[in-house]
Design a protein around this motif. Structure first.
Motif, PDB file in Angstrom:
ATOM      1  N   GLU A 105       0.684  -1.352  -0.102  1.00 18.39           N
ATOM      2  CA  GLU A 105       0.162   0.075  -0.005  1.00 18.39           C
ATOM      3  C   GLU A 105       0.793   1.312   0.082  1.00 18.39           C
ATOM      4  OE1 GLU A 105      -3.546   1.555  -0.572  1.00 18.39           O
ATOM      5  OE2 GLU A 105      -3.032  -0.454  -0.565  1.00 18.39           O
ATOM      6  N   SER A 106       1.818   1.077   0.853  1.00 12.98           N
ATOM      7  CA  SER A 106       2.751   2.202   0.921  1.00 12.98           C
ATOM      8  C   SER A 106       3.646   2.672  -0.359  1.00 12.98           C
ATOM      9  CB  SER A 106       3.556   2.567   2.051  1.00 12.98           C
ATOM     10  OG  SER A 106       4.353   1.472   2.302  1.00 12.98           O
ATOM     11  N   LEU A 107       3.948   1.180  -0.821  1.00 13.27           N
ATOM     12  CA  LEU A 107       4.618   1.356  -2.209  1.00 13.27           C
ATOM     13  C   LEU A 107       3.959   2.093  -3.310  1.00 13.27           C
ATOM     14  CD1 LEU A 107       7.545   0.252  -2.930  1.00 13.27           C
ATOM     15  CD2 LEU A 107       6.371  -1.552  -3.878  1.00 13.27           C
ATOM     16  N   ARG A 108       2.644   1.975  -3.156  1.00 12.85           N
ATOM     17  CA  ARG A 108       1.634   2.309  -4.263  1.00 12.85           C
ATOM     18  C   ARG A 108       1.890   3.776  -4.243  1.00 12.85           C
ATOM     19  NH1 ARG A 108      -4.315   1.685  -4.993  1.00 12.85           N
ATOM     20  NH2 ARG A 108      -4.624   2.784  -2.998  1.00 12.85           N
ATOM     21  N   MET A 109       1.764   4.406  -3.452  1.00 10.48           N
ATOM     22  CA  MET A 109       1.708   5.940  -2.895  1.00 10.48           C
ATOM     23  C   MET A 109       3.345   6.401  -3.640  1.00 10.48           C
ATOM     24  SD  MET A 109      -1.260   6.568  -2.600  1.00 10.48           S
ATOM     25  CE  MET A 109      -1.068   8.409  -2.530  1.00 10.48           C
ATOM     26  N   LEU A 110       4.295   5.695  -3.036  1.00  5.10           N
ATOM     27  CA  LEU A 110       5.411   6.171  -3.501  1.00  5.10           C
ATOM     28  C   LEU A 110       5.443   6.163  -4.998  1.00  5.10           C
ATOM     29  CD1 LEU A 110       8.316   6.851  -1.980  1.00  5.10           C
ATOM     30  CD2 LEU A 110       8.909   4.502  -2.505  1.00  5.10           C
ATOM     31  N   VAL A 111       5.160   5.119  -5.529  1.00  7.91           N
ATOM     32  CA  VAL A 111       5.308   4.990  -7.173  1.00  7.91           C
ATOM     33  C   VAL A 111       4.458   6.074  -7.698  1.00  7.91           C
ATOM     34  CG1 VAL A 111       4.843   3.632  -8.889  1.00  7.91           C
ATOM     35  CG2 VAL A 111       5.945   2.482  -7.012  1.00  7.91           C
ATOM     36  N   PHE A 112       3.322   6.206  -7.158  1.00  5.71           N
ATOM     37  CA  PHE A 112       2.379   7.200  -7.722  1.00  5.71           C
ATOM     38  C   PHE A 112       3.034   8.353  -7.536  1.00  5.71           C
ATOM     39  CE2 PHE A 112      -1.365  10.107  -6.843  1.00  5.71           C
ATOM     40  CZ  PHE A 112      -1.772  10.013  -7.902  1.00  5.71           C
ATOM     41  N   GLY A 113       3.548   9.039  -6.658  1.00  7.86           N
ATOM     42  CA  GLY A 113       4.091  10.136  -6.334  1.00  7.86           C
ATOM     43  C   GLY A 113       5.362  10.502  -7.158  1.00  7.86           C
ATOM     44  N   LEU A 114       6.227   9.300  -7.337  1.00  4.30           N
ATOM     45  CA  LEU A 114       7.282   9.447  -8.196  1.00  4.30           C
ATOM     46  C   LEU A 114       7.014   9.502  -9.673  1.00  4.30           C
ATOM     47  CD1 LEU A 114      10.387   9.034  -8.026  1.00  4.30           C
ATOM     48  CD2 LEU A 114      10.087   6.591  -8.569  1.00  4.30           C
ATOM     49  N   ALA A 115       5.858   8.861 -10.119  1.00  2.00           N
ATOM     50  CA  ALA A 115       5.351   8.935 -11.398  1.00  2.00           C
ATOM     51  C   ALA A 115       4.993  10.609 -11.650  1.00  2.00           C
ATOM     52  CB  ALA A 115       4.292   8.042 -11.760  1.00  2.00           C
ATOM     53  N   LEU A 116       4.546  11.011 -10.733  1.00  2.00           N
ATOM     54  CA  LEU A 116       3.928  12.502 -11.189  1.00  2.00           C
ATOM     55  C   LEU A 116       5.094  13.343 -11.206  1.00  2.00           C
ATOM     56  CD1 LEU A 116       0.700  13.245  -8.885  1.00  2.00           C
ATOM     57  CD2 LEU A 116       0.901  13.223 -11.322  1.00  2.00           C
ATOM     58  N   VAL A 117       5.982  13.370 -10.606  1.00  2.00           N
ATOM     59  CA  VAL A 117       7.076  14.161 -10.444  1.00  2.00           C
ATOM     60  C   VAL A 117       8.023  13.979 -11.573  1.00  2.00           C
ATOM     61  CG1 VAL A 117       9.322  14.628  -9.330  1.00  2.00           C
ATOM     62  CG2 VAL A 117       7.503  14.177  -8.049  1.00  2.00           C
ATOM     63  N   LEU A 118       7.998  12.618 -12.172  1.00  2.00           N
ATOM     64  CA  LEU A 118       8.860  12.428 -13.223  1.00  2.00           C
ATOM     65  C   LEU A 118       7.922  13.077 -14.648  1.00  2.00           C
ATOM     66  CD1 LEU A 118      10.374   8.735 -12.944  1.00  2.00           C
ATOM     67  CD2 LEU A 118      11.583  10.947 -12.804  1.00  2.00           C
ATOM     68  N   VAL A 119       6.595  12.720 -14.627  1.00  2.00           N
ATOM     69  CA  VAL A 119       6.073  13.154 -15.779  1.00  2.00           C
ATOM     70  C   VAL A 119       6.110  14.816 -15.751  1.00  2.00           C
ATOM     71  CG1 VAL A 119       3.636  13.258 -16.852  1.00  2.00           C
ATOM     72  CG2 VAL A 119       4.471  11.171 -15.975  1.00  2.00           C
TER      73      VAL A 119
END
Ligand SMILES: Nc1ncnc2c1ncn2[C@@H]1O[C@H](COP(=O)(O)OP(=O)(O)OP(=O)(O)O)[C@@H](O)[C@H]1O
Ligand SMILES: [Mg+2]
Lengths: 257, 357
Positions: free
Chosen positions: B316-330
């Motif tokens: 669950e926490s990894l999910r938010m991490l990846v989500f945040g990272l994806a947003l920043v990268l995009v």
């Protein structure tokens, strides 16, 4: 000067506007007649743009008002001014940057067309017909201002001169009776200015009255039928160019006496 | 229009149609959970396209979009459940839900019309929370929403005797409930795509974009910016209301928890990440952001078990991490979104060639 003329297109009566202590307009009264090119000049900060903004409803005047085409103009309602037949350009160009040149002009047709959301969603034949007419008119106008080859480009990618032309085309799309141009020649070279002058004369010859703010005195004196001079928010003189040019107060205002 | 007739597009459309038809059967091989994930992906496509009208076209930053979804969901829940003993048919509830959401949109829109950007975002955010808190507390003195417990036993979508819950045999195939909802949602999504497309190239759609680009210039050409903005709010809200209704019917259960601020942010992220104002981009954003987290949820646990023999990170926490990272990268590398409109792309490439010259 003569009194037995038909009713003027625009009549400003004692228009006043101040920003805090700055009196940007002091009881300015002037009249614009049908079919003329009317120049509005004056030094920086004289209140020319403020006059435009009051007339087109972006500002509410603190005093006085306008009569346009026989009826008073409602203050504080730019969309009404456009509907009544007043179109304008902006001193610092204001195009819809991320829309194409063609779309910019098509937006100008908004006030003369009526398709709504339901018509668009159902794609009714009336909507399609209106849409085709809008597009055709916009293309014609791009031809008219000679930037038809930039139709598909985003407005913000057009050259400066083309952006000025596009703004004029968008204004013309609203079918104005009075077209107000705020320093259209600013930043143009001699050839571009000459082309602009031809364009403005053409628009007038096609039946639209023009109000022109311009710093290029030569252009104004050569082009305008009558000229008004503003200085510190007050009207100095309103007359034909030959008279204005020789007026002592005008010379002083411009030479900074 | 003739674009549709050329053989390459026709082929492309057929391919997409076959893929859309077959997809739930493929997903079902991994279990019905995957079909439900698909359902939600399509539901988010629907929601994101509704929000796209407000944010993408009209440029009004709306952080409370989920409120309209909530209004639609609760409308369905109250009009088709044992809670009030009402069981209205779909053709009555969906329009009522859309109309109520539309009304909520106008209610939110009218006082906020003078606000722009950040200020509008804050007010809409507050509005979204107010609606959620209302749903939470409208159980006393008169019990309307049943408060935090939510409403259960909501009727599924049904056309006459044909219910969208439970299994159906059709042409020798077994269609599960989620699969049937999938087809319903795809049909609705196609409808909303068509409406979005038509609005985009319409008089009103251009007026929205003009307001987004320069409100003063829009006024100067005679656009009644107040009404046109209200219209954007109302349209977006109606779509939210319809999506909410289908959501309530599909889940059989609603509670205020489903309509948190996080959901609003998620939908906004789908629009922005995909490519604001560009329909294929918005669809891509919605699909990616709804499926990827689920894939992570289901994928990360087993992979960790296989690699390390124990759970290192909570999925669950990894999910938010990846989500945040994806947003920043995009936002760093593709600021216009993953799939921006061709005009925006051309503009970027023009800039690049200019830079080289
Ligand atoms: N929105 C505003 N708020 C405060 N002051 C303003 C505003 N608009 C104009 N002014 C002031 O009113 C006066 C007249 O400005 P205006 O822009 O009308 O001049 P202008 O004749 O168009 O000058 P320019 O030739 O530089 O364009 C100036 O002193 C200006 O600073
Ligand atoms: Mg000025």
């Amino acid at each position: 000067m003569s009194t037995n003329l038909p009713t003027p297109l625009l009549e400003a009566k004692a228009v006043a506007k101040h920003f805090g202590g700055v009196k940007a307009l002091r009881d300015v009264s002037l009249t614009i007649r049908h079919g003329e090119i009317y120049g509005l000049i004056g030094p920086n900060g004289a209140g020319k743009t403020t006059f435009f903004n009051c007339m087109t409803g972006l500002y509410v005047p603190d005093g006085g008002g306008f009569t346009f085409d026989g009826a008073p103009l409602v203050a504080d309602a730019p969309q009404h001014a456009a509907a009544r037949g007043i179109a304008r350009t902006f001193q610092n160009i204001r195009l819809f940057g991320n829309m194409t040149a063609l779309e910019n002009v098509m937006v100008g047709r908004h006030v003369r067309t009526r398709a709504g959301v339901i018509g668009a969603m159902l794609n009714t034949s009336a909507t399609r017909a209106e849409e085709a007419a809008i597009r055709q008119r916009a293309i014609d106008l791009l031809h008219y201002v000679r930037i038809e080859d930039r139709a598909g480009d985003l407005a913000k990618n057009l050259s400066y001169g083309d952006q000025r032309r596009l703004e004029i085309a968008r204004a013309l799309a609203t079918e104005p009776k009075l077209l107000c141009l705020d320093e259209p020649a600013a930043g143009m070279n001699a050839t571009e200015t000459e082309e602009l002058r031809e364009l403005i004369e053409g628009i007038r010859d096609d039946g639209t009255t023009i109000l022109l703010i311009e710093h290029d005195v030569k252009l104004v004196m050569g082009l305008c039928d009558r000229v008004a001079v503003l200085d510190y928010g007050a009207l100095v003189i309103e007359d034909v160019p030959a008279v204005v040019q020789k007026d002592q107060r005008v010379i002083e205002a411009y030479l900074g006496a | 229009m003739s674009k549709w007739l050329n053989p390459r597009s026709a082929f492309g459309i057929t391919l997409i149609a076959v893929a859309l038809l077959g997809l739930p059967f493929v997903a079902a091989m991994g279990g019905q959970a995957w079909v439900r994930i698909l359902d939600f992906a399509i539901l988010y496509v629907f929601l994101a396209l509704g929000l796209n009208i407000v944010v993408g076209y009209a440029g009004l930053l709306d952080l409370g979009y989920i409120a309209f979804y909530a209004v639609g969901a609760y409308t369905w829940a109250l009009l088709a459940s044992p809670h009030f003993g009402l069981h209205l048919p779909i053709w009555a509830i969906l329009p009522i839900g859309a109309a109520l959401a539309c009304l909520a949109g106008v209610l939110l829109g009218s006082p906020t019309l003078k606000l722009r950007g950040d200020y509008l975002a804050i007010v809409t955010l507050g509005f979204g929370e107010i609606v959620r808190i209302f749903m939470n507390n409208l159980n006393a003195p008169v019990n309307i929403t049943n408060g935090p417990q939510g409403i259960t036993l909501i009727d599924p979508v049904a056309f006459g005797d044909f219910k969208f819950s439970g299994n159906t045999q059709l042409f020798g195939l077994t269609l599960s409930g989620p699969m049937k909802y999938y087809y319903l949602l795809v049909a609705l999504a196609i409808l909303v795509v068509i409406i979005n497309l038509r609005l985009q190239n319409s008089r009103i759609g251009r007026a929205w974009q003009a307001i987004r680009e320069d409100e003063i210039a829009a006024k100067a050409v005679g656009i009644n910016t107040r009404n046109i903005k209200l219209l954007a709010f109302a349209m977006g809200a109606s779509f939210g209301g319809i999506a909410g209704g289908v959501f309530a019917a599909m889940q059989g259960f609603v509670s205020p928890e489903s309509f948190s601020l996080m959901e609003s942010i998620m939908i906004l992220a789908m629009v922005v990440l995909g490519g604001m104002g560009h329909i294929p981009g918005v669809i891509l954003g919605a699909v990616l952001l709804s499926i990827l987290p689920e894939a992570l949820r289901y994928g990360v646990g087993p992979i960790q078990m296989a690699l390390f023999g124990k759970m290192m990170v909570d999925p669950e926490s990894l999910r938010m991490l990846v989500f945040g990272l994806a947003l920043v990268l995009v936002m760093r590398f593709k600021p216009a979104g993953l799939w921006p409109s061709p005009e925006r792309k051309r503009e970027l490439s023009e800039k690049r060639t200019e830079g080289k010259a």
